[in-house]
Design an enzyme around this catalytic site. Structure first.
Site, PDB file in Angstrom:
ATOM      1  N   ASP A 163       0.870  -1.172   0.000  1.00  0.00           N
ATOM      2  CA  ASP A 163       0.000   0.000   0.000  1.00  0.00           C
ATOM      3  C   ASP A 163       0.910   1.226   0.000  1.00  0.00           C
ATOM      4  OD1 ASP A 163      -2.090   1.801   0.124  1.00  0.00           O
ATOM      5  OD2 ASP A 163      -3.159   0.782   1.742  1.00  0.00           O
TER       6      ASP A 163
HETATM    7  C1  BGC Z   1      -5.055   3.297   0.189  1.00  0.00           C
HETATM    8  C2  BGC Z   1      -5.100   2.319  -0.956  1.00  0.00           C
HETATM    9  C3  BGC Z   1      -4.974   3.072  -2.256  1.00  0.00           C
HETATM   10  C4  BGC Z   1      -3.703   3.870  -2.247  1.00  0.00           C
HETATM   11  C5  BGC Z   1      -3.472   4.635  -3.525  1.00  0.00           C
HETATM   12  C6  BGC Z   1      -3.866   4.214   0.101  1.00  0.00           C
HETATM   13  O1  BGC Z   1      -3.993   5.232   1.031  1.00  0.00           O
HETATM   14  O2  BGC Z   1      -5.036   2.594   1.402  1.00  0.00           O
HETATM   15  O3  BGC Z   1      -6.289   1.587  -0.917  1.00  0.00           O
HETATM   16  O4  BGC Z   1      -5.019   2.187  -3.341  1.00  0.00           O
HETATM   17  O5  BGC Z   1      -3.767   4.791  -1.178  1.00  0.00           O
HETATM   18  O6  BGC Z   1      -4.354   5.681  -3.658  1.00  0.00           O
END
Ligand code: BGC
Length: 718
Positions: A280
């Site tokens: 993530d």
């Molecule tokens: C989230 C993810 C997301 C990523 C990119 C993170 O803060 O937890 O689910 O895909 O950001 O935007």
């Protein structure tokens, strides 16, 4: 022309990435001119032979890759050299490796993209209990992502909802591991059928937003295996998902993105996953620890997997074969899903909307809207009643979606006031009050035949709700309106469960979730009975704040950074059943404008012989009312008490459409997995020889039909 520009873009991106790897030894650093010559020279590309397997192709390619090229594959470039997207891995033109373009999208293409379709929140789609609908949901999403030039769709979010206050509940499917797995498989298949590789997330124990960058989930192995892992396991086994996103949180002291138990023991050894795990955004915490812990790719930048990883390889701290393995994990799904073999025609500026997608957004919202209460059959509306629409979410600020990385730019939003007015027609008076002034709202309600109150929560990634109450003065507003008009219907535009202290004062309650761009049209279709509601709760609605499975602060939001999963297997309805607590509305519950009866339960064969086998459970479903409608048949398995399982657990379900008076047989399939439990001592899934009860009905608390299945010999589940 577009293709040409795209190609030039790839070339530039490719060079950019090579230059962007700091720490290259001078002797190794290829000059741009030399690199250009290499890229112009025809490199033999045996990996382009489509008759080879993805693994064979990946191996042939890896053999040809330089260390720098391998490193380029394992992290995202930040800032990105292209417009749009949220993650980017540049192309390597010399070898014909396409760029990876990653975009968010749980309910539509995210990251600020315009001209896309806003679908209902995934929790709404899942409430349809219709895997065909989820498959279509994935197709619409996948098609729009692909047309935007995205080849990795950052969705679906498939974590089991453990904490009802969880701020990302709306992005997920619900509280049951089997159910979430079924929904995940359907959506993943839909996404991947349209071009993009799906990225199921967030792996694992991402069950709260509070303290999410540091939170440590303390959870025993059996619970991990039986509750939290199954949706991810199903995504591999039946969904053939290409990637997973490891989560921010720790599990048992170790960050998800460097946790060998999660990433190696579970994913690779147990589940044979051959795709890749990306972190993530900002969830990578180390170089060597992450490489050996099982992380394949860092997102969105190079902090630990760029120069630092290259240096670790050159120092011998990470072997080239370990790096190759991570690169292989990325390349295999890229080959499998055709990224090397088909051109990516999309681009971020494209208008990817269509009337078909608008219509699907409406259909999904209608199919996901749950009728929870309907006293004296007030609904459906006859059509001639004057209506008072009340509440901010009912007017020109409809609550159509949740926040955070899943937020999208809606092309339009049909407000409930507009949708209802249009459906009611010119002869019917529809008035509106935003509800901020309760006296004014009560006055508007008093003058109308029926009052429809729209209330909402503002749920978002990064924040849990402080409690399960409707925010602000919405509870009081409902009470004021209900006191003024006996025919008050409450429509909940929430991402998760809320408490309803006013439940006995209102005539009807509808959970419409975050319904997407077609909000007003969909709710009008339900209210007027153009669509007979058939959705069911994918999670329990509690009666009080104290009577929830995670009421103790040690469980949520945690103490000293530890969230302890003391409820173990008793997540969601399992806890209510195990403790005898009364939910307000149970898992699997939802009303219709017609009525159904189940009869003639049979299981064939009634025993599970050793080895993989299937049992077909059949039941007749009769529509005993006066309108066509759909019912969901739910089958739960009760384990023998000595196995220490929750009272009963969902193991199969099916939705059936019936005309008034019609009867249809419904078949549900059980197999050894339906009876198996995880044995932490042997680290295996087993199904002990015994007699198991199968309970069939239409909610987790309405299971009138029972039968028994004999498992003849102890077995190990696949
Ligand atoms: C989230 C993810 C997301 C990523 C990119 C993170 O803060 O937890 O689910 O895909 O950001 O935007």
């Amino acid at each position: 022309m577009r293709t040409h520009l795209h190609w030039i873009g790839c070339l530039i991106a490719g060079f950019g990435s090579i230059l962007a790897v700091p720490g290259l030894l001078a002797a190794e650093k290829p000059s741009i001119a030399a690199e250009a010559q290499t890229s112009e020279r025809q490199v033999a590309r045996p990996w382009m032979n489509k008759s080879l397997s993805p693994v064979q192709r990946a191996n042939l390619l890896i053999r040809e890759m330089t260390l720098d090229e391998k490193i380029v594959m394992v992290y995202g470039v930040d800032p990105m050299p292209v417009k749009g997207y949220v993650g980017y891995v540049p192309a390597i033109p010399r070898l014909g490796i396409p760029a990876l373009t990653l975009a968010d999208g749980r309910a539509g293409v995210g990251n600020g993209a315009h001209d896309i379709t806003l679908l209902p929140a995934p929790i709404a789609a899942a409430s349809s209990w219709d895997t065909n609908l989820l498959n279509e949901f994935g197709k619409v999403l996948g098609q729009e992502q692909w047309a935007k030039g995205t080849n990795v769709e950052l969705g679906p979010s498939i974590d089991v909802v453990r904490v009802p206050e969880w701020g990302r509940t709306f992005e997920s499917y619900g509280e049951d591991p089997y159910f979430n797995g079924q929904m995940a498989v359907a959506e993943i298949k839909g996404i991947q059928s349209q071009g993009p590789i799906a990225d199921a997330n967030m792996y694992l124990t991402m069950n709260q937003e509070s303290n999410r960058f540091k939170e440590d989930s303390i959870v025993d192995e059996r619970t991990l295996q039986e509750i939290y892992l199954p949706p991810f396991a199903a995504s591999i086994r039946d969904g053939h998902v290409g990637t997973f996103m490891c989560a921010y949180v720790k599990t048992n002291g170790i960050y998800s993105c460097e946790n060998p138990q999660l990433l190696i023991d579970f994913l690779r050894k147990q589940l044979d996953f051959d795709g890749w795990v990306m972190s993530d955004w900002g969830a990578t915490h180390s170089t060597v620890g992450s490489v050996t812990g099982g992380l394949d790719q860092q997102m969105p930048d190079a902090e630990f997997y760029g120069a630092a990883l290259k240096a670790a390889v050159l120092r011998g701290e990470v072997s080239v074969s370990a790096l190759d393995e991570h690169v292989r994990h990325i390349l295999v799904p890229m080959f499998r899903h055709g990224l090397f073999d088909k051109a990516q025609p999309g681009n971020w500026s494209a208008n990817v909307r269509s009337p078909g997608h608008d219509a699907f957004s409406r259909l999904a919202a209608e199919q996901g809207t749950i009728l929870l209460k309907n006293e004296r059959s007030l609904l459906p509306l006859a059509g001639n009643e004057s209506i008072a629409v009340i509440g901010e979410a009912g007017g020109n600020d409809p609550k159509v979606e949740g926040g955070g990385s899943s937020a999208v730019v809606a092309p339009y939003k049909v407000s409930p006031e507009d949708g209802i007015s249009k459906r009611a027609g010119s002869g019917v008076h529809v008035s509106y009050a935003d509800g901020k002034d309760m006296v004014a709202a009560a006055n508007v309600a008093r003058k109308a035949d029926v009052a429809i109150v729209f209330v909402h929560t503002d749920e978002t990634e990064g924040d849990d709700r402080p409690n399960l109450e409707l925010p602000g003065t919405q509870d009081q507003m409902i009470e004021a309106v209900a006191a003024a008009n006996k025919k008050t219907i409450v429509v909940l535009d929430t991402g998760g469960p809320v408490l309803m202290p006013w439940i006995d004062q209102v005539a009807g309650v509808i959970e419409a979730w975050y319904p997407g761009q077609e909000d007003g049209n969909a709710i009008a279709a339900i209210l007027y009975g153009d669509v007979n509601p058939s959705a069911k709760l994918p999670l329990t609605f509690p009666r009080s704040a104290a009577a929830i499975p995670t009421a103790n602060p040690e469980q949520w939001p945690g103490v000293n950074g530890l969230s302890t999963y003391t409820e173990k297997l008793n997540v969601g309805y399992r806890w209510y059943d195990a403790t005898g607590a009364e939910p307000l509305y149970p898992f699997g519950f939802g009303l219709s404008y017609t009525t159904f009866k189940l009869s003639h339960l049979a299981a064939t064969p009634a025993k599970l012989a050793p080895g993989p086998g299937k049992i077909t459970v059949t039941v007749d479903v009769t529509n005993t009312g006066k309108r066509a409608g759909a019912e969901v048949v739910e089958a739960y398995v009760a384990q023998p008490a000595k196995n220490g399982e929750p009272p009963h657990q969902l193991r199969a379900f099916a939705k059936v459409q019936l005309k008034a008076g019609e009867t249809k047989p419904v078949s549900l399939i059980l197999d050894e997995r339906s009876f198996s439990i995880y044995d932490a001592a042997s680290h295996r899934w087993i199904y002990p020889a015994d007699t198991y009860e199968v309970l069939v009905g239409t909610s987790s608390r309405d299971l009138p039909l029972h039968t028994s299945i004999a498992v003849e010999r102890d077995g190990k589940a696949r």
